[in-house]
Scaffold this active site. Structure first.
Site, PDB file in Angstrom:
ATOM      1  N   SER A  80       0.798  -1.224   0.000  1.00  0.00           N
ATOM      2  CA  SER A  80       0.000   0.000   0.000  1.00  0.00           C
ATOM      3  C   SER A  80       0.834   1.280   0.000  1.00  0.00           C
ATOM      4  O   SER A  80       0.314   2.342  -0.331  1.00  0.00           O
ATOM      5  CB  SER A  80      -0.952   0.014   1.195  1.00  0.00           C
ATOM      6  N   LYS A 151       0.535   4.877   6.832  1.00  0.00           N
ATOM      7  CA  LYS A 151      -0.040   5.657   5.735  1.00  0.00           C
ATOM      8  C   LYS A 151       0.593   7.053   5.735  1.00  0.00           C
ATOM      9  O   LYS A 151       1.315   7.436   6.660  1.00  0.00           O
ATOM     10  CB  LYS A 151      -1.556   5.804   5.895  1.00  0.00           C
TER      11      LYS A 151
END
Length: 256
Positions: A80, A151
């Site tokens: 990701s 993230k």
């Protein structure tokens, strides 16, 4: 007439010989060794292993304390955050980055506890198993907990974050420059518009087409926002593998 008696031979050692003997005794090997005073080789080996074990335990405790409060290795488990972070990278999470009044900024790569925002709160599992896994994870030897995520911060409290139909992200009306995106990815394939509540963050992965991030939780309680207090730290460096040593990709875009 010579009246001096002739010298007779001495029947005992001369002073010179006595001195030599005394020196020999004083400088000799000393008293005989006591057989009972010898060290048992098995006992000596056990003591050596015991010292090594205690030293190993002390080092492990130090590393655990250091990783819990200062700098923790974090194993990247997914794609990701490509190309910034690859699967198998071990990033060093700076836990002091936000300890003294500082807060995450746009562009920071952060590790956070997603319970209550990205995953539902669940009852505690096996305490011993969780503790062992947590220790291994803290040392970078195991994958992080299923509730820990890494993230990039795209919006901070008060920001108006928009993705229009062209896939371009704007923050407070200003197009966001995102050189870290995975080649071929746009800012987002899904249009959205959010106003980030104070004390929370809007986060997204760099590999947008492979990332489940704040966009995927818009309709859930919390709206995909990550509370600042859930941030574990800032991912500052890649520590392993050696070929990827360097900055972990935080760009610190500021608040603008």
């Amino acid at each position: 007439m010579d009246t001096e008696a002739p010298h007779t031979q001495r029947g005992h050692s001369s002073p010179g010989e006595g001195e030599e003997r005394s020196r020999f005794v004083l400088s000799g090997a000393g008293p005989a060794e006591d057989p009972g005073a010898r060290t048992d080789p098995g006992k000596a080996g056990w003591l050596t292993w015991r010292r090594a074990g205690l030293l190993g335990m002390a080092c492990t405790v130090f590393l655990l304390l250091f990783s819990n409060f200062v700098l923790q290795p974090f194993l990247i488990p997914s794609r990701s955050m490509e190309p910034t972070l690859a699967v198998g990278d071990r990033v060093l999470v700076n836990k002091l980055a936000y300890r003294f009044g500082a807060t995450p900024e746009r562009g920071d790569v952060v590790v956070f506890d997603g319970k209550g925002s990205f995953v539902r709160e669940t009852p505690d599992g096996n305490p011993i198993g969780d503790a062992l896994h947590g220790a291994a994870s803290a040392l970078g030897l195991a994958e992080p907990s299923d509730t820990d995520f890494v993230k990039r911060v795209v919006g901070v409290g008060g920001d108006d974050v928009v993705c229009d139909g062209n896939g371009r992200i704007k923050v407070n009306g200003v197009p966001l420059d995102e050189p870290y995106l995975f080649p071929g990815d746009s800012g987002s394939r899904v249009p959205f518009r959010v106003v980030v509540p104070l004390g929370t963050l809007w986060v997204m992965g760099d590999h947008r087409s492979q990332s489940r991030d704040s966009r995927d939780h818009l309709g859930e309680p919390g709206g995909g926002m990550v509370p600042v207090e859930k941030v574990i730290g800032r991912a500052d460096w890649i520590g392993w593998p050696v070929s990827r040593w360097g900055d972990a990709g935080s760009v610190g875009g500021g608040r603008g």
